[in-house]
Design a protein around this motif. Structure first.
Motif, short mmCIF file in Angstrom:
data_model
loop_
_atom_site.label_atom_id
_atom_site.label_comp_id
_atom_site.label_asym_id
_atom_site.label_seq_id
_atom_site.Cartn_x
_atom_site.Cartn_y
_atom_site.Cartn_z
N ASP A 87 0.82 -1.21 0.00
CA ASP A 87 0.00 0.00 0.00
C ASP A 87 0.86 1.26 0.00
N ILE A 88 1.93 1.28 0.79
CA ILE A 88 2.82 2.44 0.87
C ILE A 88 3.47 2.71 -0.49
N VAL A 89 3.95 1.66 -1.14
CA VAL A 89 4.60 1.82 -2.45
C VAL A 89 3.57 2.25 -3.49
N ASP A 90 2.37 1.69 -3.42
CA ASP A 90 1.31 2.07 -4.36
C ASP A 90 0.96 3.55 -4.20
N GLN A 91 0.87 4.03 -2.97
CA GLN A 91 0.57 5.45 -2.74
C GLN A 91 1.71 6.35 -3.22
N SER A 92 2.95 5.87 -3.11
CA SER A 92 4.08 6.70 -3.54
C SER A 92 4.13 6.84 -5.06
N LEU A 93 3.52 5.92 -5.78
CA LEU A 93 3.52 5.98 -7.24
C LEU A 93 2.41 6.88 -7.79
N PHE A 94 1.49 7.30 -6.93
CA PHE A 94 0.38 8.14 -7.37
C PHE A 94 0.89 9.56 -7.62
N ILE A 95 0.58 10.09 -8.79
CA ILE A 95 1.01 11.44 -9.16
C ILE A 95 -0.20 12.35 -9.10
N HIS A 96 -0.14 13.38 -8.27
CA HIS A 96 -1.24 14.32 -8.11
C HIS A 96 -1.31 15.24 -9.32
N LYS A 97 -2.53 15.61 -9.69
CA LYS A 97 -2.72 16.56 -10.78
C LYS A 97 -2.33 17.95 -10.31
N LYS A 98 -1.75 18.72 -11.21
CA LYS A 98 -1.39 20.09 -10.86
C LYS A 98 -2.65 20.95 -10.89
N ARG A 99 -2.75 21.85 -9.94
CA ARG A 99 -3.90 22.75 -9.86
C ARG A 99 -3.76 23.85 -10.90
N ILE A 100 -4.83 24.09 -11.62
CA ILE A 100 -4.84 25.16 -12.61
C ILE A 100 -5.51 26.38 -11.98
N ALA A 101 -4.77 27.48 -11.93
CA ALA A 101 -5.31 28.70 -11.33
C ALA A 101 -6.42 29.25 -12.22
N THR A 102 -7.53 29.64 -11.61
CA THR A 102 -8.65 30.20 -12.35
C THR A 102 -8.94 31.60 -11.85
N LYS A 103 -9.64 32.37 -12.68
CA LYS A 103 -10.01 33.73 -12.31
C LYS A 103 -11.52 33.81 -12.16
N PRO A 104 -12.00 34.70 -11.28
CA PRO A 104 -13.45 34.84 -11.15
C PRO A 104 -14.06 35.43 -12.42
N SER A 105 -15.27 34.97 -12.74
CA SER A 105 -15.94 35.45 -13.95
C SER A 105 -16.45 36.88 -13.76
N LYS A 106 -16.86 37.51 -14.85
CA LYS A 106 -17.38 38.88 -14.79
C LYS A 106 -18.64 38.93 -13.94
N GLY A 107 -19.48 37.90 -14.08
CA GLY A 107 -20.71 37.84 -13.29
C GLY A 107 -20.44 37.75 -11.80
N GLN A 108 -19.44 36.95 -11.42
CA GLN A 108 -19.08 36.84 -10.00
C GLN A 108 -18.55 38.16 -9.46
N LYS A 109 -17.72 38.84 -10.27
CA LYS A 109 -17.17 40.13 -9.83
C LYS A 109 -18.30 41.15 -9.64
N GLN A 110 -19.24 41.18 -10.59
CA GLN A 110 -20.36 42.12 -10.50
C GLN A 110 -21.25 41.81 -9.30
N LYS A 111 -21.48 40.54 -9.04
CA LYS A 111 -22.31 40.13 -7.89
C LYS A 111 -21.66 40.57 -6.58
N ARG A 112 -20.32 40.39 -6.49
CA ARG A 112 -19.60 40.81 -5.29
C ARG A 112 -19.69 42.32 -5.09
N LEU A 113 -19.53 43.07 -6.16
CA LEU A 113 -19.61 44.53 -6.07
C LEU A 113 -21.02 44.98 -5.70
N ASP A 114 -22.05 44.30 -6.26
CA ASP A 114 -23.44 44.63 -5.92
C ASP A 114 -23.71 44.39 -4.44
N ASN A 115 -23.21 43.26 -3.92
CA ASN A 115 -23.39 42.96 -2.49
C ASN A 115 -22.70 44.00 -1.61
N LYS A 116 -21.50 44.40 -2.02
CA LYS A 116 -20.78 45.43 -1.27
C LYS A 116 -21.56 46.74 -1.27
#
Length: 130
Positions: A87-116
């Motif tokens: 099990d330990i060796v099997d877990q060591s062979l697992f390669i994690h996916k790299k996280r892809i940075a995302t940006k908030p959408s225009k709708g999310q930005k507008q919603k945040r500004l409206d709430n503020k």
């Protein structure tokens, strides 16, 4: 999960803990040893990955070792040690996916500004006016 249990070697020793009178005369603790570099089941890239991720468990001679003394019988400890090292060796062979940075959408930005703005107006209305 690759079963490389044929490459494993075992050592036994007296284990501490429960066992009554048998604890001082029966070797029930099992240490499993596996030489990573001499493995025929893994290619060179996998061996490097195993060595990097398990470098704290691999000694200077290149042996990965694990000691199990959970059970009162040597056979159960041996089976548990094989299971754990696989099990330990099997877990060591697992390669994690790299996280892809995302940006908030225009709708999310507008919603945040409206709430503020709503919150700001609400607090502004609480002020005492002359």
């Amino acid at each position: 999960m690759k079963d490389f249990s044929k490459e494993l070697s075992f050592k036994t020793s007296r284990s501490s803990g429960a066992g009554g009178q048998n604890v001082n005369k029966v070797e029930t603790s099992v240490t499993v040893l596996w030489h990573v570099d001499e493995s025929e089941f893994f290619n060179e890239d996998q061996k490097v990955l195993i060595q990097n991720k398990l470098r704290n468990r691999i000694n200077a001679e290149g042996f990965l070792f694990l000691t199990v003394s959970e059970s009162r019988t040597q056979l159960m400890n041996k089976n548990k040690a094989i299971e754990k090292i696989l099990d330990i060796v099997d877990q060591s062979l697992f390669i994690h996916k790299k996280r892809i940075a995302t940006k908030p959408s225009k709708g999310q930005k507008q919603k945040r500004l409206d709430n503020k703005k709503k919150l700001s107006d609400k607090k502004e209305n609480r002020k005492f006016k002359y």
